[in-house]
Design a protein around this motif. Structure first.
Motif, PDB file in Angstrom:
ATOM      1  N   VAL A   1       0.871  -1.177   0.000  1.00 12.36           N
ATOM      2  CA  VAL A   1       0.000   0.000   0.000  1.00 12.36           C
ATOM      3  C   VAL A   1       0.907   1.226   0.000  1.00 12.36           C
ATOM      4  O   VAL A   1       1.836   1.312   0.816  1.00 12.36           O
ATOM      5  N   ALA A   2       0.667   2.171  -0.894  1.00  8.96           N
ATOM      6  CA  ALA A   2       1.497   3.373  -0.966  1.00  8.96           C
ATOM      7  C   ALA A   2       0.609   4.605  -0.992  1.00  8.96           C
ATOM      8  O   ALA A   2      -0.391   4.643  -1.712  1.00  8.96           O
ATOM      9  N   ALA A   3       0.972   5.618  -0.200  1.00  4.18           N
ATOM     10  CA  ALA A   3       0.219   6.871  -0.148  1.00  4.18           C
ATOM     11  C   ALA A   3       1.169   8.032  -0.366  1.00  4.18           C
ATOM     12  O   ALA A   3       2.323   8.003   0.077  1.00  4.18           O
ATOM     13  N   GLY A   4       0.683   9.055  -1.042  1.00  3.11           N
ATOM     14  CA  GLY A   4       1.517  10.205  -1.332  1.00  3.11           C
ATOM     15  C   GLY A   4       0.741  11.496  -1.239  1.00  3.11           C
ATOM     16  O   GLY A   4      -0.489  11.508  -1.213  1.00  3.11           O
ATOM     17  N   GLY A   5       1.488  12.609  -1.193  1.00  2.00           N
ATOM     18  CA  GLY A   5       0.891  13.933  -1.179  1.00  2.00           C
ATOM     19  C   GLY A   5       1.715  14.865  -2.039  1.00  2.00           C
ATOM     20  O   GLY A   5       2.933  14.705  -2.154  1.00  2.00           O
ATOM     21  N   VAL A   6       1.054  15.839  -2.639  1.00  2.00           N
ATOM     22  CA  VAL A   6       1.729  16.738  -3.565  1.00  2.00           C
ATOM     23  C   VAL A   6       2.922  17.425  -2.915  1.00  2.00           C
ATOM     24  O   VAL A   6       3.964  17.609  -3.524  1.00  2.00           O
ATOM     25  N   SER A   7       2.797  17.799  -1.649  1.00  2.00           N
ATOM     26  CA  SER A   7       3.872  18.531  -0.981  1.00  2.00           C
ATOM     27  C   SER A   7       4.477  17.793   0.205  1.00  2.00           C
ATOM     28  O   SER A   7       5.546  18.171   0.685  1.00  2.00           O
TER      29      SER A   7
ATOM     30  N   TRP B   1       3.328   0.648   3.067  1.00  7.42           N
ATOM     31  CA  TRP B   1       3.052  -0.301   4.137  1.00  7.42           C
ATOM     32  C   TRP B   1       2.784  -1.693   3.553  1.00  7.42           C
ATOM     33  O   TRP B   1       2.395  -1.826   2.388  1.00  7.42           O
ATOM     34  N   ASN B   2       2.959  -2.687   4.412  1.00  8.42           N
ATOM     35  CA  ASN B   2       2.582  -4.042   4.033  1.00  8.42           C
ATOM     36  C   ASN B   2       1.062  -4.166   4.085  1.00  8.42           C
ATOM     37  O   ASN B   2       0.437  -3.789   5.077  1.00  8.42           O
ATOM     38  N   LEU B   3       0.470  -4.695   3.015  1.00  4.67           N
ATOM     39  CA  LEU B   3      -0.981  -4.792   2.928  1.00  4.67           C
ATOM     40  C   LEU B   3      -1.567  -5.630   4.059  1.00  4.67           C
ATOM     41  O   LEU B   3      -2.638  -5.302   4.598  1.00  4.67           O
ATOM     42  N   ALA B   4      -0.879  -6.700   4.449  1.00  2.28           N
ATOM     43  CA  ALA B   4      -1.442  -7.649   5.406  1.00  2.28           C
ATOM     44  C   ALA B   4      -1.488  -7.109   6.836  1.00  2.28           C
ATOM     45  O   ALA B   4      -2.500  -7.251   7.528  1.00  2.28           O
ATOM     46  N   ASP B   5      -0.379  -6.477   7.282  1.00  5.28           N
ATOM     47  CA  ASP B   5      -0.308  -6.109   8.704  1.00  5.28           C
ATOM     48  C   ASP B   5      -0.035  -4.637   8.979  1.00  5.28           C
ATOM     49  O   ASP B   5       0.047  -4.224  10.139  1.00  5.28           O
ATOM     50  N   GLY B   6       0.138  -3.813   7.939  1.00  4.28           N
ATOM     51  CA  GLY B   6       0.355  -2.388   8.157  1.00  4.28           C
ATOM     52  C   GLY B   6       1.767  -1.999   8.540  1.00  4.28           C
ATOM     53  O   GLY B   6       2.014  -0.848   8.915  1.00  4.28           O
ATOM     54  N   LYS B   7       2.707  -2.936   8.436  1.00  2.00           N
ATOM     55  CA  LYS B   7       4.104  -2.607   8.750  1.00  2.00           C
ATOM     56  C   LYS B   7       4.631  -1.599   7.736  1.00  2.00           C
ATOM     57  O   LYS B   7       4.458  -1.754   6.532  1.00  2.00           O
ATOM     58  N   ASN B   8       5.309  -0.542   8.249  1.00  3.81           N
ATOM     59  CA  ASN B   8       5.881   0.468   7.366  1.00  3.81           C
ATOM     60  C   ASN B   8       7.063  -0.129   6.603  1.00  3.81           C
ATOM     61  O   ASN B   8       8.040  -0.583   7.206  1.00  3.81           O
ATOM     62  N   LEU B   9       6.979  -0.149   5.273  1.00  2.43           N
ATOM     63  CA  LEU B   9       8.011  -0.766   4.437  1.00  2.43           C
ATOM     64  C   LEU B   9       9.117   0.211   4.081  1.00  2.43           C
ATOM     65  O   LEU B   9      10.297  -0.118   4.149  1.00  2.43           O
ATOM     66  N   TRP B  10       8.750   1.392   3.645  1.00  2.00           N
ATOM     67  CA  TRP B  10       9.751   2.393   3.277  1.00  2.00           C
ATOM     68  C   TRP B  10       9.111   3.773   3.228  1.00  2.00           C
ATOM     69  O   TRP B  10       7.891   3.907   3.167  1.00  2.00           O
ATOM     70  N   GLN B  11       9.967   4.783   3.295  1.00  2.00           N
ATOM     71  CA  GLN B  11       9.505   6.166   3.297  1.00  2.00           C
ATOM     72  C   GLN B  11      10.605   7.045   2.719  1.00  2.00           C
ATOM     73  O   GLN B  11      11.641   7.242   3.355  1.00  2.00           O
ATOM     74  N   PRO B  12      10.424   7.558   1.509  1.00  2.00           N
ATOM     75  CA  PRO B  12      11.492   8.361   0.889  1.00  2.00           C
ATOM     76  C   PRO B  12      11.673   9.697   1.587  1.00  2.00           C
ATOM     77  O   PRO B  12      10.711  10.310   2.054  1.00  2.00           O
TER      78      PRO B  12
END
Length: 572
Positions: free
Chosen positions: A288-294, A300-311
């Motif tokens: 699952v990936a979420a973004g914002g313009v600014s 996150w992992n779809l199954a358990d919500g673990k944060n996978l990465w964050q640029p």
């Protein structure tokens, strides 16, 4: 907050009945397609509802779309002569606005068509909304049309004449509220509501389950993976002190179990105590990936919500503005400062966020969109050349190595593809499959004085050239693709004032249309149906003889007519 004035009412005489021209004549600008999504923060002013759209079948005018405003002389095949071919893909939009030139060129093209084959083809050319651009799951990674021949799964009903299944009244609100998101499974129709997500059964539309959320929904993905989907919502309800809580919460909904699988937020990767605000969310496989313009992005992992990465925002002020999912995970990465932005369209490893392919767009493009991730198709408004507020002038087909394969010009305004102004994964009226991208022509004059119509056309993703594919909407109907069904295209036809809408399946090889559903022409049923449309940022979902049409936003009612969150139809 000031109260928006009520929109003007439909013209007398029924929807689409012939009327006098609107103020300004038939060249007057077309009203906007619908209200924007509520902002993540307080708006500068209260949102105003758009001017009322002319009713379906009414002779609207689309200035600059490249069609003569007077009825063209019918061809021997009963269709108007095609408009001129859009200019070469240089980012310019020239030539699409002069009626006389297009009439001459169109007639010349028709003569050529009749000489070379005796069959008509179109030499030129969206959400939505809710209808979103979707790729064909059967297509190969590089769009190999020879491998995209899987048959469709949608069966022709014994009787395509439909009846109303269930109409859900719109919730009572005092402000503009987002209800973005709708999903249709084999057993359940799932719809976002005010601060909740609700599942309805497909037998009679009765409520099956309800998932309450802490605050209003800000955004949703149309993708489903492992029977799960994802939404963005506010952490609290509006209050006098904080009318617009930030859109910080990410949640995954189990569509079969009817429960919130997990939810959470993240702090900025560059430090800070406040959660990151998001405006878009998507799913690719188990990510699952979420973004914002600014504000940047996170995964996150779809199954358990673990944060996978964050640029992190780097020294060149590069940040992820939004993601697109499906078979692959794409991103638009923006670098630099206004007005000297540089945009890179990238395919990412979903598990790590590392780019596997990157394509740099031309300098000066401020926003770009991803139409499909596999094959990788990027859209942009180059040089602000998009016509009619469509938000896209050019399509870029990028190969798995990040090299430009083809560029497709839509700048002449002869096509009805649409992309939201800033969102990455919010293009509509385009579907990708069979090694092609299918795009409807802009609505134009039909054979009668009050008739409007259009066609579904396509471009080859290998060469960028328009093919000979053409499916006609039919007199007084306009057609928009919803999604691929194997190698077939599922499309919705907006009806004239005295008919019901239609769902058709279009054969990807022959472009032959098969009627899957025709809705009732009853006045009240038609009025309910035509309050939803691909042109009005509505969400349309069709599967197994069931059609659901729903809103992305609800607001205070301004008429005594019934208003619905969604309407639905079933064919037998």
């Amino acid at each position: 907050m000031s109260t928006p004035p009520p929109p003007s009412q439909p013209p007398s005489g029924g929807f689409g009945a012939p009327q006098d021209p609107p103020p300004g004549g038939f060249g007057a600008p077309k009203p906007p397609a619908g209200p924007p999504s509520p902002p993540p923060g307080p708006p500068a002013a209260a949102p105003q509802p758009p001017a009322a759209q002319p009713a379906y079948g009414y002779p609207q005018a689309d200035p600059g779309y490249g069609y003569p405003q007077q009825p063209p002389a019918p061809s021997p095949y009963g269709a108007p002569a095609p408009p001129a071919q859009p200019p070469a893909a240089t980012g310019g939009g020239g030539g699409g606005d002069k009626r006389t030139q297009l009439t001459i060129v169109g007639a010349a093209l028709l003569a050529i068509v009749l000489i070379v084959g005796g069959g008509l083809w179109y030499a030129s050319g969206d959400g939505g909304g809710g209808t979103t651009a979707q790729s064909d799951p059967s297509a190969s990674p590089d769009g190999d049309k020879n491998q995209a021949s899987a048959p469709g799964t949608e069966k022709v009903p014994g009787n395509p004449k439909s009846k109303t299944l269930y109409n859900q009244p719109a919730p009572t609100v005092t402000d503009l509220v987002s209800v973005n998101g709708s999903w249709l499974t084999d057993t359940t129709y799932v719809k976002s509501d005010v601060s909740k997500v609700v599942g309805y059964n497909l037998v009679d539309g009765a409520k099956k389950w309800e998932v309450p959320l802490a605050g209003e929904i800000c955004g949703a993905t149309h993708h489903v993976s492992e029977n799960k989907t994802a939404v963005i919502f506010r952490p609290a309800q509006p209050s006098a002190e904080n009318k617009y809580p930030p859109c910080t919460e990410v949640g995954v909904i189990d569509l079969e179990a009817g429960k919130l699988a997990w939810s959470g937020n993240v702090k900025s990767a560059n430090g800070g105590d406040k959660p990151v605000q998001f405006s878009e969310i998507t799913i690719s496989g188990k990510t699952v990936a979420a973004g914002g313009v600014s504000s940047g992005g996170a995964a996150w992992n779809l199954a358990d919500g673990k944060n996978l990465w964050q640029p992190k925002v780097d020294g060149e002020s590069c940040r992820d503005t939004g993601y697109a999912g499906g078979e692959a995970l794409g991103v638009i990465r923006k670098c630099g400062q206004h007005p000297n932005y540089t945009l890179n369209a990238q395919i990412l490893d979903p598990a790590t966020g590392a780019p596997t392919a990157s394509y740099k767009l031309s300098q000066g493009i401020e926003y770009a969109h991803i139409v499909s991730t596999k094959p990788f198709v990027v859209a942009a408004d180059v040089g602000d050349n998009a016509k009619g507020g469509k938000g896209v002038s050019d399509l870029f087909v990028v190969d798995p190595k990040g090299e430009l394969k083809a560029r497709i010009a839509l700048a002449a305004g002869n096509f009805a593809a649409k992309c939201a102004s800033t969102d990455v994964e919010k293009c509509s009226h385009m579907v990708v499959g069979n090694g092609k991208i299918y795009v409807p022509s802009a609505e134009h004059q039909g054979q009668s004085a009050t008739g409007r119509t259009n066609e579904l056309l396509s471009f080859d993703l290998e060469t960028g050239k328009q093919t000979t594919d053409r499916a006609d909407a039919g007199e007084r109907y306009t057609m928009y693709p919803l999604r691929m069904d194997g190698s077939n295209i599922i499309a919705y036809k907006i009806p004239p004032y005295d008919k019901g809408g239609q769902i058709v399946s279009i054969d990807g090889k022959t472009m032959k249309e098969t009627l899957l559903m025709e809705n009732p022409a009853d006045k009240d049923i038609r009025r309910a149906e035509t309050s939803f449309s691909p042109e009005f940022s509505s969400e349309l979902r069709y599967h197994n003889g069931k059609l659901f049409m729903s809103k992305q936003n609800v607001s205070k009612p301004y008429s005594t007519d019934p208003e619905y969150l969604f309407v639905s139809f079933t064919a037998s």
